[in-house]
Design an enzyme around this catalytic site. Structure first.
Site, short mmCIF file in Angstrom:
data_model
loop_
_atom_site.label_atom_id
_atom_site.label_comp_id
_atom_site.label_asym_id
_atom_site.label_seq_id
_atom_site.Cartn_x
_atom_site.Cartn_y
_atom_site.Cartn_z
CG LEU A 38 34.12 80.70 91.68
CD1 LEU A 38 34.61 79.67 92.71
CD2 LEU A 38 33.52 80.09 90.35
CG HIS A 66 30.09 79.97 89.28
ND1 HIS A 66 30.10 81.37 89.44
CD2 HIS A 66 30.35 79.64 87.97
CE1 HIS A 66 30.51 81.86 88.16
NE2 HIS A 66 30.43 80.98 87.34
CG ASP A 102 25.39 80.30 80.34
OD1 ASP A 102 25.35 81.00 79.73
OD2 ASP A 102 25.75 80.19 81.76
NE ARG A 131 29.94 88.82 79.83
CZ ARG A 131 30.24 87.72 79.17
NH1 ARG A 131 29.31 86.57 79.47
NH2 ARG A 131 31.23 87.01 78.57
P1 AMP Z 1 30.65 81.00 83.70
O1 AMP Z 1 31.71 81.05 84.77
O2 AMP Z 1 29.73 82.05 83.46
O3 AMP Z 1 31.11 80.35 82.33
O4 AMP Z 1 29.63 79.63 84.19
C1 AMP Z 1 30.11 78.57 84.75
C2 AMP Z 1 28.96 77.55 84.95
O5 AMP Z 1 28.18 78.10 85.86
C3 AMP Z 1 28.12 77.43 83.74
O6 AMP Z 1 27.70 76.28 83.60
C4 AMP Z 1 26.92 78.31 83.86
O7 AMP Z 1 25.64 77.87 83.17
C5 AMP Z 1 26.80 78.31 85.56
N1 AMP Z 1 26.09 79.39 85.93
C6 AMP Z 1 26.20 80.74 85.55
N2 AMP Z 1 25.32 81.29 86.45
C7 AMP Z 1 24.43 80.78 86.99
C8 AMP Z 1 23.33 80.66 87.66
N3 AMP Z 1 22.79 82.02 88.09
N4 AMP Z 1 22.49 79.60 88.01
C9 AMP Z 1 23.18 78.28 87.80
N5 AMP Z 1 24.18 78.26 87.01
C10 AMP Z 1 24.85 79.29 86.57
#
Ligand code: AMP
Length: 282
Positions: A33, A37, A151, A188
């Site tokens: 996280l 997140h 995303d 990432r």
């Molecule tokens: P992930 O863990 O990468 O699958 O992301 C989980 C959620 O967090 C998804 O809805 C992503 O779009 C959101 N998310 C990831 N990075 C960001 C960011 N920098 N700003 C806002 N939301 C994010």
């Protein structure tokens, strides 16, 4: 805060909270996280009485040769962060329980929306995303679920699935959280070495520069794409996957920029594939 691994236990917990009439929010994540997140979690805490954060690195949304095995994981750290935010439940199902031997049901949003851009570069990606979300929605039955605009295409695909399958879930979308130098925060980013981290700012810089061109009157998407391409190619560590100027509702290419557009790009910095986007309104 409690941590639940078993699907039946998660369902039982939710049944009890529903009996109490509680409003339930779900923040689906793959863990590791970060501030992006946490922004989703904070909003969920504002809106909902019970906040569930799912942490599940979903194997079916990774393609062959992608980073499923090496995807960063740190449950201890995630636990601390969630506790501090007042999260009620972390749901971390095991892969073997989510996809037991013989598992064979997948959900796909057919058509252009999930086959262009990320869908074209990562075949099967959205099928994996949508399938896991349908499972999580069925297990947790949330009133609200939270997603990041980082995303962007995922948001459109998820909204379409929720509409098509008649889920009673409000999809809440929050803006991209960025580092001070503009880089969109992502789990990432931890793959980047110092030099790559510096180079990675080219994604945001090219979006900002393109927006500036539009402000100055540029209306031709093709010229804009060439402009961004030239900028990014000056960065030796960067390799473009795609740059697109599209309709923000359909993600279809546009022939002229008027009113609204979305700039979207995927660029590899060294071995790390990063995405970013920016909405434009004239
Ligand atoms: P992930 O863990 O990468 O699958 O992301 C989980 C959620 O967090 C998804 O809805 C992503 O779009 C959101 N998310 C990831 N990075 C960001 C960011 N920098 N700003 C806002 N939301 C994010």
């Amino acid at each position: 805060m409690i941590l639940i691994e078993k699907i039946e236990e998660m369902k039982f917990y939710i049944r009890e909270r529903k009996k109490e009439g509680k409003i339930i929010g779900l923040v689906p994540t793959m863990g590791y996280l970060h501030q992006g997140h946490l922004a989703l979690i904070k909003k969920a805490k504002e809106d909902c009485e019970v906040v569930v954060v799912s942490i599940f690195v979903n194997p079916v949304q990774f393609g062959r040769g992608e980073d499923y095995e090496t995807y960063p994981r740190d449950l201890e750290r995630d636990r601390d962060l969630c506790r501090r935010e007042g999260v009620n439940v972390i749901f971390t199902p095991r892969v073997e329980e989510m996809y037991p031997q013989g598992y064979s049901t997948f959900v796909e949003v057919e058509g252009k929306l999930s086959s262009i851009l990320e869908g074209a570069s990562r075949p099967g990606h959205f099928r994996g995303v949508v399938t896991v979300l349908v499972k999580l929605f069925n297990i947790i039955n949330p009133d609200y679920s939270y997603f990041g605009e980082k995303d962007y295409q995922q948001v459109l695909v998820v909204k379409k699935m929720v509409k098509d399958l008649n889920f009673n879930i409000q999809i809440i979308v929050l803006p991209t959280i960025r580092e001070e130098d503009g880089l969109a925060i992502s789990s990432r980013n931890s793959y980047l070495n110092k030099e790559e981290r510096k180079a990675a700012t080219i994604l945001y810089r090219s979006l900002v520069a393109a927006k500036e061109q539009i402000k100055r009157g540029e209306r031709n998407p093709h010229s804009l794409i060439s402009f961004m391409k030239n900028l990014i190619e000056k960065e030796p560590l960067a390799h473009i996957d795609y740059i697109a100027v599209v309709n923000p509702k359909t993600l279809e290419e546009i022939e002229k920029i008027d009113k609204k557009a979305l700039l979207a790009l995927a660029v590899k910095i060294g071995e790390t594939r990063l995405i970013d986007n920016m909405k434009i309104e004239i």
